[in-house]
Design a protein around this motif. Structure first.
Motif, PDB file in Angstrom:
ATOM      1  N   ASP A 297       0.381  -1.074  -0.368  1.00 52.80           N
ATOM      2  CA  ASP A 297       0.505   0.016   0.215  1.00 52.80           C
ATOM      3  C   ASP A 297       1.119   1.306   0.085  1.00 52.80           C
ATOM      4  OD1 ASP A 297       1.311   0.277   2.849  1.00 52.80           O
ATOM      5  OD2 ASP A 297      -0.913  -0.636   3.134  1.00 52.80           O
ATOM      6  N   GLY A 298       2.472   0.884   0.269  1.00 54.46           N
ATOM      7  CA  GLY A 298       3.040   2.431   0.469  1.00 54.46           C
ATOM      8  C   GLY A 298       2.910   3.197   1.463  1.00 54.46           C
ATOM      9  N   GLU A 299       2.165   2.599   2.620  1.00 52.59           N
ATOM     10  CA  GLU A 299       2.010   3.835   3.753  1.00 52.59           C
ATOM     11  C   GLU A 299       3.313   3.514   5.072  1.00 52.59           C
ATOM     12  OE1 GLU A 299      -0.468   5.462   5.250  1.00 52.59           O
ATOM     13  OE2 GLU A 299      -1.273   5.828   2.955  1.00 52.59           O
ATOM     14  N   TRP A 300       3.799   4.023   5.331  1.00 58.15           N
ATOM     15  CA  TRP A 300       4.668   4.068   6.091  1.00 58.15           C
ATOM     16  C   TRP A 300       4.925   3.001   7.290  1.00 58.15           C
ATOM     17  CZ3 TRP A 300       9.460   5.562   5.235  1.00 58.15           C
ATOM     18  CH2 TRP A 300       9.701   6.096   3.736  1.00 58.15           C
ATOM     19  N   ILE A 301       5.626   2.202   7.747  1.00 65.72           N
ATOM     20  CA  ILE A 301       5.518   0.894   8.552  1.00 65.72           C
ATOM     21  C   ILE A 301       6.455   1.361   9.577  1.00 65.72           C
ATOM     22  CG2 ILE A 301       5.643  -1.053   9.708  1.00 65.72           C
ATOM     23  CD1 ILE A 301       4.619  -1.849   6.522  1.00 65.72           C
TER      24      ILE A 301
END
Length: 86
Positions: A53-57
């Protein structure tokens, strides 16, 4: 230029050159002293992009004086503030 990571600042390590894409982020929450080396140690959150999803973890992870001296980390705090204001 600062001499170490600063609390409240976010840093990026980029792939390739300084203008390359971000590989990792580090949000510095506090700075302490490493009891073994007596060098500064930054405590905070390590960020990496999620694969789908390209979100930061984000995960807790310290950064050392050697990490800072590597020159890989660039302060992006002002960039993020500008993006948030848009």
């Amino acid at each position: 230029m600062t001499s170490f990571f600063e609390p409240g600042h976010t840093y990026a390590a980029r792939a390739g050159s300084p203008g390359g894409p971000e590989r990792f982020r580090f949000l510095c929450e506090s700075v302490t002293t490493d009891p073994e080396t007596e060098k500064p140690r930054a405590l905070g959150q390590h960020g990496r992009r999620g694969t789908t999803d390209g979100e930061w973890i984000w995960t807790p992870n310290p950064r050392t004086h050697d990490d800072w001296r590597s020159g890989a980390w660039t302060d992006i705090t002002d960039e993020l503030k500008t993006e948030a204001a848009r």
